[in-house]
Design a protein around this motif. Structure first.
Motif, mmCIF file in Angstrom:
data_model
loop_
_atom_site.group_PDB
_atom_site.id
_atom_site.type_symbol
_atom_site.label_atom_id
_atom_site.label_comp_id
_atom_site.label_asym_id
_atom_site.label_seq_id
_atom_site.Cartn_x
_atom_site.Cartn_y
_atom_site.Cartn_z
ATOM 1 N N LEU A 92 57.795 41.239 50.072
ATOM 2 C CA LEU A 92 58.287 39.856 50.048
ATOM 3 C C LEU A 92 58.146 39.222 51.438
ATOM 4 N N ILE A 93 58.532 39.982 52.439
ATOM 5 C CA ILE A 93 58.451 39.475 53.821
ATOM 6 C C ILE A 93 57.000 39.188 54.205
ATOM 7 N N LYS A 94 56.113 40.097 53.810
ATOM 8 C CA LYS A 94 54.687 39.894 54.135
ATOM 9 C C LYS A 94 54.128 38.652 53.437
ATOM 10 N N LEU A 95 54.565 38.478 52.210
ATOM 11 C CA LEU A 95 54.094 37.326 51.437
ATOM 12 C C LEU A 95 54.611 36.018 52.048
ATOM 13 N N LEU A 96 55.858 36.058 52.505
ATOM 14 C CA LEU A 96 56.431 34.871 53.147
ATOM 15 C C LEU A 96 55.679 34.550 54.432
ATOM 16 N N GLU A 97 55.322 35.599 55.171
ATOM 17 C CA GLU A 97 54.560 35.389 56.402
ATOM 18 C C GLU A 97 53.228 34.699 56.082
ATOM 19 N N LYS A 98 52.579 35.190 55.047
ATOM 20 C CA LYS A 98 51.305 34.618 54.618
ATOM 21 C C LYS A 98 51.480 33.137 54.255
ATOM 22 N N ARG A 99 52.540 32.864 53.493
ATOM 23 C CA ARG A 99 52.778 31.490 53.055
ATOM 24 C C ARG A 99 53.051 30.563 54.240
ATOM 25 N N LEU A 100 53.882 31.017 55.170
ATOM 26 C CA LEU A 100 54.213 30.194 56.332
ATOM 27 C C LEU A 100 52.961 29.865 57.151
ATOM 28 N N ASN A 101 52.053 30.843 57.240
ATOM 29 C CA ASN A 101 50.822 30.600 57.990
ATOM 30 C C ASN A 101 49.930 29.573 57.293
ATOM 31 N N LEU A 102 49.868 29.673 55.969
ATOM 32 C CA LEU A 102 49.077 28.701 55.213
ATOM 33 C C LEU A 102 49.634 27.288 55.402
ATOM 34 N N VAL A 103 50.977 27.189 55.378
ATOM 35 C CA VAL A 103 51.616 25.881 55.537
ATOM 36 C C VAL A 103 51.348 25.320 56.937
ATOM 37 N N LYS A 104 51.371 26.202 57.936
ATOM 38 C CA LYS A 104 51.073 25.754 59.304
ATOM 39 C C LYS A 104 49.663 25.185 59.392
ATOM 40 N N GLU A 105 48.736 25.907 58.793
ATOM 41 C CA GLU A 105 47.342 25.433 58.783
ATOM 42 C C GLU A 105 47.243 24.072 58.104
ATOM 43 N N ALA A 106 47.922 23.950 56.975
ATOM 44 C CA ALA A 106 47.877 22.690 56.225
ATOM 45 C C ALA A 106 48.448 21.549 57.059
ATOM 46 N N SER A 107 49.487 21.859 57.823
ATOM 47 C CA SER A 107 50.123 20.845 58.666
ATOM 48 C C SER A 107 49.134 20.329 59.719
ATOM 49 N N LEU A 108 48.341 21.244 60.271
ATOM 50 C CA LEU A 108 47.345 20.844 61.268
ATOM 51 C C LEU A 108 46.262 19.961 60.639
ATOM 52 N N VAL A 109 45.836 20.362 59.450
ATOM 53 C CA VAL A 109 44.825 19.554 58.763
ATOM 54 C C VAL A 109 45.387 18.162 58.457
ATOM 55 N N LYS A 110 46.649 18.126 58.021
ATOM 56 C CA LYS A 110 47.287 16.841 57.726
ATOM 57 C C LYS A 110 47.341 15.970 58.988
ATOM 58 N N ALA A 111 47.576 16.613 60.124
ATOM 59 C CA ALA A 111 47.631 15.874 61.387
ATOM 60 C C ALA A 111 46.283 15.214 61.664
#
Lengths: 376, 376
Positions: free
Chosen positions: B21-40
Motif C-alpha cells: 500500500l505504501i509503495k503504491l501511494l508513493e507511486k501515485r504521489l509521484n504521478l500527481v507531482k508530474e501532472a502538476s508540473l505539466v499543468k504548470a
C-alpha cells in the motif's frame, strides 16, 4: 507527446494506480475480518492497543523510507482501523461471567437498551427485557436475574427504581445508565439492599461499535460482584472511566449541560439576527464552517433530549449564571475598547489551559485540514 | 495451525499488504507531482473541479464493485487531494496580465504579505515590498506600479493609505486585504482617484496552499482594470466570493467577531470554574472533545489578533448585547424548568436552519468519526 497528451497519459496512470489501490484495500479489509473472527474465538478484546501502536509506528517508519508526506499513512491507518472496529461490532465476545442467570434490560427495546442487548447477547448472556407494558409480569421477569440494567429516560428512572426494587433478589445487581449519577445512585442504594452499580455511557444509541467508547463507572455497593460487568465492557473495546458520582455530575454540568446550552443559545442568536446561512457558509473559513456545523447539528436532533440534559441538575443554573456574568464583564471590556484588560484575561485563561492549548491547536489543525478536505 | 498462529499469520499478511500500500501511494504521489508540473506548463489552474468530480465518482463506483465500505475511498482520495494541493503551492502559474510593471506589497514581509509575494512571483510578476523603514523611498518604490496591495495590520491600514496615496500613479490599482471592508474601502476611494479593489482573504498566513481558500472581493472602482487579479487568484486555486462591503462587514461580525468572542468567554468561564481539563477530557465524548479543542486552540494563539477582530467594529458590541439578551432569556427558561418554551424556541431555530440542520448533522457526523479515529 505534447503537454496535453502527457497530462492525459499521467491521468490514465493515476486511474490505474487507484484501481490497484482499491484492490489492495479490499484484500486488507478481508484479512482484518478474518483476524477479527480468530480474535473472537480466542476471546480477545476488540482492540489491541499494543498491535495498534506497533502498526502506527511501523508504517510511519516505512512511509518515511518511501518518501510519503508526514501524517498521510497515519491518517489512512486510523481510517482503516475505524472499519475494523465496525467489523468487530458484529463478532461474538468471550463472556466474563458464565451463568444461566439472565440479564434484564429495563427499556431494552429503546435505543440504548438495544445497544446493550446486542452486546450482552454477543457475549453469550441470556438477555430479557422489561418494557412499559410488562409491569404486570415484573416479578417473573426479574426473578433470579444476574443483573437488572435500567435503560429508561432520566425523568422516569427514579420511579422505575421504586417499582422494581421490591421484586429484586437480594443478590441481583441493580444498575442504571442515566446521565445524572448522585441522586440516582442514592435512590438505588436506598431501594435495593444488594449490589448496585451506577454507570454512564458517554455515547448515544447511534454508535457504530463499542470500541473506544467511554463508560463511566460511578461506583455503588458490593462492587466486587459487578466487576465482571466492567470487564465485559473492556472486552467489547470500551474504556471504563472511574469517577465518583458527585464529581461526575459536576463534570457533566460542564461537558454536557453548559456546552449544549451555549450551543443552543448561539443557534437562537443566529436565528435572531436572521443572517443568511448560505452567505455565511460561502464566506466561511474552515474554522467557522466547523463551528457552524456543531451549532446547526443540534437543531436536527430531539429538543427534549437537550432540554432534559440542560435541566437535569439545579447546579446547571448556577453554571449558566457564572457564564452569563463572565460574558457581561467581557462585554464591558469590549465596549470600553480595553485591549490591555482583554489581553490580560486572555493570558490568564492560557495559564489555565496550560500545555493543552498548544496540544489542542495542533490536534484541531489536523481536523480543520479535514474540514477543508471535505469542501468541494 | 492453532488460533494464535493463525492470528500471527494474518497479522503478517496485513503487514505485507500495508507495505504494498505504501509503495503504491508513493507511486501515485509521484504521478500527481508530474501532472502538476505539466499543468504548470499548460498554465492550467491548480484545481480542476471536473477532474476531481470524475475521480470521486469513478473510484466510488469501483470501490463498490470491490466491496469497500461506503465512504472509505472518498475519505482516502480527499486526503490524497490535500497532498496534491500542497504540491501545487510549489509550482509556477500562468500570469493573467503580462507586464513589466511591478506589484508592490506594503508589509510584504509580514505573514500575509509573504503568502501573496510567493504566489505573485510564481506567476511571473515583478514583486516589490514596502516596509516600515522604506517610507523615505516610497515614491520610487510605488512609481509605475501595476498594483499596490496593502497587507499591514488593520489598525495602521488607514494611516498607510493616507501616506501612500499621494505617491500613486493614477492608473495604479490600490487594494487591501484587511478584515473590515466598508470603512477601508471608502478611505481608499477618497485617497486614490484611480482603480481600487477591496479584498479579504479568509485565511491566515499558515495556509499550506491557496487551493479552496476563499478570497472575498468587496468591490471598488474601475473594477475591469483589476479583473486580472481575481482571475489570478482563481488560477492559484482560490475561490473568489463577491460580497458588497457593508454586507461583508455584517457577516464578519458574526463569522469572526461573535464566534471568537463566545469562544474566548467560554475559555474564561472554564478557567473560572477551575474544572480539571484532564478529568473532562477523560470523560468526554468525541463531540465535547472537539468543542474543547476549538476553545483551547484559541488560547495558544496571539491575544492581540483576537482582540483586534472582536473590537474591529462598533457593531460587534450590539451583536454581543443581542447574544447576552438571548442567554438571559434562556436562563430564565431553564430556571423555570419551562420545557415547553425550551422546545418551542428550539423548533423556531430549527426552522431558521432549515435543511442545513440535517446537512450539518451528517457532515459533522463524519467529522466526529474522525475525532474518534484520533483517540488513542
Amino acid at each position: 507527446m505534447d503537454e496535453i497528451e502527457k497530462l492525459n497519459d499521467l491521468r490514465q496512470r493515476i486511474d490505474d494506480t487507484d484501481l490497484e489501490l482499491i484492490k489492495l484495500l479490499e484484500k486488507r479489509l478481508n484479512l482484518v475480518k478474518e483476524a477479527s473472527l480468530v480474535k473472537a474465538t480466542l476471546g480477545a478484546s476488540s482492540r489491541s492497543l499494543e498491535r495498534e501502536e506497533f502498526l502506527l509506528q511501523d508504517r510511519a517508519l516505512k512511509a518515511k523510507e518511501h518518501h510519503l508526506p508526514e501524517g498521510l499513512i497515519e491518517d489512512l491507518l486510523k481510517r482503516l482501523l475505524r472499519e475494523s472496529y465496525k467489523d468487530s461490532a458484529q463478532r461474538t465476545f468471550s463472556c466474563t461471567y458464565k451463568t444461566s442467570k439472565p440479564i434484564v434490560l429495563v427499556g431494552g427495546n429503546g435505543g440504548m437498551g438495544q445497544v446493550f442487548a446486542k452486546y450482552f447477547k454477543a457475549s453469550e448472556y441470556k438477555v430479557k427485557t422489561l418494557e412499559k407494558d410488562d409491569w404486570e409480569n415484573v416479578a417473573e421477569i426479574v426473578k433470579g436475574a444476574l443483573l437488572v440494567l435500567i435503560c429508561v429516560p432520566i425523568e422516569v428512572t427514579e420511579n422505575v427504581i421504586e417499582r422494581l426494587a421490591p421484586y429484586l433478589d437480594e443478590e441481583t445487581i441493580l444498575a442504571d445508565i442515566t446521565s445524572v449519577k448522585a441522586k440516582i445512585l442514592s435512590k438505588m442504594l436506598s431501594a435495593h439492599q444488594g449490589p448496585v452499580l451506577a454507570l454512564h455511557p458517554m455515547f448515544g444509541p447511534d454508535i457504530k461499535g463499542m470500541v473506544k467508547q467511554v463508560i463511566v463507572n460511578a461506583g455503588g455497593r458490593e462492587l466486587e460482584k459487578s466487576a465482571f460487568v466492567l470487564e465485559q465492557f473492556k472486552i467489547w473495546g470500551a474504556k471504563v472511566c472511574n469517577c465518583e458520582a458527585q464529581e461526575h455530575d459536576k463534570a457533566m454540568g460542564i461537558i454536557q449541560a453548559m456546552r449544549h446550552f451555549t450551543t443552543y443559545c448561539y443557534g437562537l442568536f443566529l436565528a435572531n439576527t436572521n443572517a443568511s446561512l448560505k452567505e455565511i457558509l460561502d464566506l466561511s473559513s474552515p474554522i467557522y464552517h466547523l463551528e457552524l456545523l456543531m451549532v446547526g447539528r443540534l437543531f436536527a436532533q430531539d429538543p427534549h433530549l437537550y432540554c432534559d440534559i440542560i435541566m437535569a441538575q439545579e447546579h446547571n443554573k448556577q453554571l449558566i449564571e457564572q457564564y452569563l456574568n463572565c460574558l457581561k464583564e467581557q462585554l464591558e471590556v469590549v465596549a470600553n475598547h480595553n485591549k490591555a484588560e482583554f489581553v490580560k484575561r486572555f493570558l490568564d485563561a492560557r495559564d489555565y489551559f496550560g500545555e493543552y492549548a498548544t496540544l489542542f491547536l495542533k490536534e484541531s489543525g489536523q481536523l480543520l485540514a479535514r474540514v477543508n478536505d471535505d469542501k468541494r
